[in-house]
Write an enzyme that holds these catalytic residues in place. Structure first.
Site, PDB file in Angstrom:
ATOM      1  N   SER A  95       0.815  -1.282   0.505  1.00 62.32           N
ATOM      2  CA  SER A  95      -0.060   0.119   0.083  1.00 62.32           C
ATOM      3  C   SER A  95       0.619   1.574   0.585  1.00 62.32           C
ATOM      4  O   SER A  95       1.621   1.674   0.837  1.00 62.32           O
ATOM      5  CB  SER A  95      -0.098   0.206   1.259  1.00 62.32           C
ATOM      6  OG  SER A  95      -1.322   1.102   1.301  1.00 62.32           O
ATOM      7  N   ASN A  96       0.920   2.235  -0.809  1.00 61.93           N
ATOM      8  CA  ASN A  96       1.355   3.499  -1.132  1.00 61.93           C
ATOM      9  C   ASN A  96       0.718   4.063   0.879  1.00 61.93           C
ATOM     10  O   ASN A  96       1.852   5.322   0.555  1.00 61.93           O
ATOM     11  CB  ASN A  96       0.241   4.516  -2.129  1.00 61.93           C
ATOM     12  CG  ASN A  96       1.454   3.768  -3.664  1.00 61.93           C
ATOM     13  OD1 ASN A  96       2.583   3.488  -3.274  1.00 61.93           O
ATOM     14  ND2 ASN A  96       0.517   3.844  -4.233  1.00 61.93           N
TER      15      ASN A  96
END
Ligand SMILES: *Cc1c(COP(=O)(O)O)cnc(C)c1O
Length: 296
Positions: A68-69
């Site tokens: 996940s960014n």
């Protein structure tokens, strides 16, 4: 918050002008703000962070997957601000951490791995740790959308874009862009999820009244679903880098730019269109690809 504001590379964010098939396109390079707190992620986090500092809590916690960014950005923001971050990560603890988790760990984030089943019940997890300040997965919701609206500060006041393209996951950034739009230009939200039937309700919960008329959801560019990729998509990302020195990621911006490119090739813009692409960052996600796949 001053430490973080000083850390982010405001001066690097610019508008790159490129031409595709005769159409002039402005590309807002929010990816340049920081390699990890990149693109839209700072904007979605900013008002959650202000709220956290006003609260009496001393852990900043959120949810996300192993690539996940949002996890990457939260961990780095925590490091720069000197606050404790906890990442509640979807799935059992892996034997080998993803590049994202390795980096987040270095940035001081503590992980709680949760089975996919339990991850569905985020409210229970939140209830079990009431002493944490919890940010919804992906910075979703009105607080995140309010921050995303501030992206307009980078765009010229006198410019009326007729078509704006950007990638959509939770819809939070799209909601902020639509809410802040000074004109009636169309906002093309390129859905990177397949069969996400709840997105319309979720967008409605964040959009200001009478704003949804500007929104067009593009559902044909998910390349098989969230974080799925095809050789065609990867070749496209390489080609765009070679032609324009514009780096894209395969989860979000590659797909969104592909949608815009398809509009250009099919001549789906009217004459005199003013077109904007918002580069929402996320390049750290490419670290999960093997090294020889992309040319940058
Ligand atoms: C998280 C992310 C998005 C999706 O943003 P939402 O506000 O969840 O729709 C788009 N692009 C990139 C690069 C992202 O990291």
């Amino acid at each position: 918050m001053d430490e973080l504001l000083k850390y982010l590379q405001w001066g690097k964010v610019d508008i790159q002008s490129i031409v595709i098939d005769g159409y002039e396109i402005d590309v807002l390079r929010l990816d340049k703000l920081d390699p990890l707190i990149s693109g839209n992620k700072w904007f979605k986090l900013k008002y959650f962070l202000s709220e956290y500092f006003l609260s009496n809590k001393n852990v900043f916690a959120t949810f996300g997957g192993a690539y996940s960014n949002h996890i990457a950005a939260t961990a780095r923001a925590g490091k720069e601000l000197g606050i404790t971050t906890v990442g509640c990560i979807r799935g059992e603890k892996p034997k080998k951490y993803s590049p994202t988790l390795l980096q987040a760990e270095k940035d001081g984030m503590q992980f709680q791995f949760v089975s996919r089943e339990n991850y569905q019940n985020k409210e229970e997890i939140v209830d079990a740790f009431p002493e944490y300040y919890w940010v919804p997965e992906g910075g979703f919701g009105s607080i995140g959308a309010k921050g995303a609206q501030d992206i307009w500060q980078f765009l010229p006041q006198n410019e009326s874009y007729t078509d704006i393209f950007l990638a959509m996951g939770t819809g939070t950034t799209v909601a902020g862009i639509v809410n802040g739009s000074p004109s009636l230009g169309k906002v093309h939200a390129v859905n990177v999820l397949k069969n996400n039937y709840s997105i319309n309700d979720e967008l409605a919960s964040m959009l200001h009244q009478n704003k949804s008329q500007n929104l067009v959801i593009e559902n044909e560019f998910h390349f098989g679903g969230y974080a799925k990729k095809t050789p065609e998509l990867l070749a496209f990302i390489n080609k765009i880098y070679e032609d324009f020195q514009l780096p894209l990621d395969f989860v979000y911006t590659g797909k969104a730019f592909y949608a815009l490119f398809t509009y250009c090739l099919k001549k789906q813009f009217s004459n005199g269109s003013k077109i904007l692409f918002i580069h929402t960052g996320g390049l750290q996600g490419n670290n999960s690809l093997s090294k020889d796949v992309l040319k940058f």
